[in-house]
Design a protein around this motif. Structure first.
Motif, PDB file in Angstrom:
ATOM      1  N   VAL A   1       0.903  -1.163   0.170  1.00 39.35           N
ATOM      2  CA  VAL A   1      -0.089   0.017  -0.010  1.00 39.35           C
ATOM      3  C   VAL A   1       0.963   1.135   0.025  1.00 39.35           C
ATOM      4  CG1 VAL A   1      -1.731   1.369   1.314  1.00 39.35           C
ATOM      5  CG2 VAL A   1      -1.922  -1.106   1.131  1.00 39.35           C
ATOM      6  N   VAL A   2       0.719   2.154  -0.831  1.00 38.84           N
ATOM      7  CA  VAL A   2       1.290   3.448  -0.928  1.00 38.84           C
ATOM      8  C   VAL A   2       0.291   4.617  -0.550  1.00 38.84           C
ATOM      9  CG1 VAL A   2       2.592   5.094  -2.146  1.00 38.84           C
ATOM     10  CG2 VAL A   2       2.965   2.707  -2.626  1.00 38.84           C
ATOM     11  N   GLU A   3       0.442   5.234   0.383  1.00 38.15           N
ATOM     12  CA  GLU A   3      -0.330   6.009   1.130  1.00 38.15           C
ATOM     13  C   GLU A   3       0.105   7.513   0.718  1.00 38.15           C
ATOM     14  OE1 GLU A   3      -1.299   3.467   4.987  1.00 38.15           O
ATOM     15  OE2 GLU A   3      -0.259   5.669   5.354  1.00 38.15           O
ATOM     16  N   GLY A   4      -0.944   8.229   0.225  1.00 36.53           N
ATOM     17  CA  GLY A   4      -0.596   9.718  -0.445  1.00 36.53           C
ATOM     18  C   GLY A   4      -0.123   9.631  -1.843  1.00 36.53           C
ATOM     19  N   THR A   5       0.051  10.609  -2.223  1.00 37.85           N
ATOM     20  CA  THR A   5       0.873  10.799  -3.870  1.00 37.85           C
ATOM     21  C   THR A   5       2.394  10.297  -3.884  1.00 37.85           C
ATOM     22  OG1 THR A   5       1.504  13.073  -3.416  1.00 37.85           O
ATOM     23  CG2 THR A   5      -0.646  12.794  -4.267  1.00 37.85           C
TER      24      THR A   5
END
Length: 535
Positions: free
Chosen positions: A466-470
């Motif tokens: 999971v990559v949170e944010g831009t």
């Protein structure tokens, strides 16, 4: 009347939380739903700091939305603090209505409450709210009540330790002492068993003590800040008024009220242990904040890792609250020599309230409800449909989301999914990294940062990324992406922990104490009412 007044003060502080949404502020993380994941049971690399609160939320959030549940418990904790302080003052120093209202004000409206709210320690404030009830139950030898309040305070390990200390100093018989020790040990089973089974508390190279030491506020010094129930280590988690010389005014206002009644309160034998405890809970953290004290505490934690709970020294100032509340109540009796009781009580309350004006309305608007973006719901649903271990970027556990506000917050994902979320637990405080316990998570993050492919990550046991944010798109199989969050399916897995049954049993002991203690109290109350009505 004191109960309604305590509720009024509590709602004056927490009113912004009554709006729909979730509490997301520094350590406070609430999500729509929590699960009985390995992390929620303490079966992870991290020390079991959030037990049994995570278990409680996992059990009850399917029935009550997790955001509502957390906010209700926070409001309950503050209300109990104020109402309990009034009850304690009435039973110990025979305070009238005026004294009870002052005790309520001192217990609810102080820098400790403000700073712990801003740090996000909602479950600690539940334990804080139990302290006057613990003291009253121990002094009056009401053992079933004592067991219940100790268990409720045990929603977090620190809350349990605070309650046990207050109970022990108030015990009048050896029987009470043994009841307190037995109840405390039983309530501690969730995190004691987790520590042994998961071996999560291991020796560390650095305990990071200086970063968590009590902090001097403007014009006060460390001792003065602690005496005024302030001085939290995080200089960002304080009301605006405590960043100026108004901190001196507020501290003097609180201490003047306490000092006026201290001698009168000391004349009551039952009050003395709590007054001595109040002094000790200010002096000891102040000593531990010195160079020699920090060196000693760092050595203690490195050689006895289970003592890491002592690192945040200012949180133990909560032990001063029952003694301060009793002294505040007694101040009304002293001032009655010169003023009518109503004027004396109103004057004391106004002085304490004016000393911290920006505690109102969510500590000056810093405490509020937040809405999650739609993408978070989608990602959580996909992971929960196939709960494999999750790796997260960015690597820090502290996040800054534009939709949350200017204050940072712990990553909400581990509390929203039933899968194991790999987190190092590293904290960056004042430019200094305090290492966490996540050895496996650190290895996986190094793979991610080096640009490892899906096969390498799957071999390391990663099921999702999971990559949170831009952030730039990773060269991995993507299943969801928007401007707030992205999800990649890797497919790896790790064997499930085999000790879940043991941890669930330990948590059920604690939950049984809470429910059983509450039932015993209700039965005793009903039985007492029947006996009073019988001819």
């Amino acid at each position: 009347m004191p109960a309604l007044y305590a509720l009024g003060l509590t709602l004056a502080i927490t009113a912004p939380l009554l709006a729909p949404g979730y509490l997301l502020l520094r350590d406070a993380v609430s999500t729509p739903r929590s699960y009985l994941s390995d992390a929620a049971l303490g079966l992870s690399e991290a020390a079991p700091r959030a037990l049994p609160q995570d278990f409680f939320l996992a059990v009850f959030s399917p029935v009550i939305d997790g955001g509502v549940l957390v906010k209700a418990l926070l409001i309950l904790g503050l209300w109990l603090a104020g109402w309990g302080a009034a009850r304690l003052a009435a039973s110990v120093v025979n305070a009238g209505l005026g004294g009870q209202l002052v005790a309520t004000t001192v217990a609810v409206w102080n820098p400790y409450v403000a700073e712990r709210l801003l740090q996000g320690h909602w479950s600690l404030l539940v334990g804080y709210g139990c302290l006057p009830w613990v003291a009253a139950s121990a002094l009056r030898l009401r053992l079933p009540h004592l067991v219940f309040w100790i268990a409720l305070a045990g929603l977090t390990p620190t809350g349990l330790l605070l309650a046990a200390v207050v109970a022990l100093v108030c015990c009048r018989t050896w029987r009470s002492v043994w009841v307190v020790l037995a109840a405390s040990a039983a309530a501690a089973l969730p995190w004691l068993v987790a520590t042994v089974v998961a071996r999560s508390v291991l020796p560390v190279a650095s305990a990071g003590v200086p970063a968590f030491s009590a902090r001097a506020e403007p014009g006060l010094g460390t001792l003065g800040s602690l005496a005024g129930l302030g001085g939290i280590w995080n200089g960002s988690a304080i009301p605006v008024s405590r960043t100026t010389l108004w901190a001196v005014v507020g501290t003097v206002a609180l201490l003047v009220v306490v000092a006026f009644g201290a001698r009168r309160a000391w004349s009551t034998t039952a009050t003395r242990p709590l007054l001595v405890l109040a002094v000790a809970s200010v002096v000891v953290p102040a000593l531990l904040a010195t160079g020699a004290g920090s060196t000693f505490l760092d050595w203690l934690i490195r050689t006895s890792p289970g003592t890491g709970v002592l690192r945040d020294g200012q949180k133990w100032v909560a032990l001063a609250m029952p003694g301060y509340a009793l002294a505040g109540a007694a101040a009304v009796e002293v001032l009655r020599r010169w003023l009518p009781m109503a004027f004396a009580a109103a004057g004391c309350c106004v002085v304490v309230l004016a000393g911290l004006p920006d505690l109102a309305w969510g500590v000056g608007g810093q405490l509020r409800s937040v809405q999650y973006p739609a993408g978070w719901y989608s990602v959580a649903a996909q992971i929960n449909s196939d709960p494999r271990p999750v790796a997260v970027l960015p690597p820090d556990v502290i996040r800054e989301f534009p939709w949350v506000g200017p204050a940072p917050v712990l990553d909400p994902l581990p509390r929203w999914v039933s899968a194991d979320v790999l987190a190092t637990g590293d904290l960056v405080i004042g430019g200094r990294t305090v290492p966490g316990e996540g050895v496996r998570a650190r290895r996986v993050q190094e793979l991610l940062l080096r640009g490892a492919d899906a096969h390498q990550l799957a071999a390391a046991g990663v099921g999702w990324v999971v990559v949170e944010g831009t952030a730039p798109t990773l060269p991995l199989p993507i299943t969801y992406r928007d401007k707030d969050i992205a999800l990649y399916r890797i497919g790896g897995t790790t064997p499930a922990a085999s000790e879940r049954g043991l941890l669930i049993a330990a948590h059920l002991v604690w939950l049984g104490m809470v429910i059983g203690g509450l039932g015993a109290m209700a039965w005793q109350r009903r039985r007492g009412a029947r006996l009073s009505q019988s001819p």
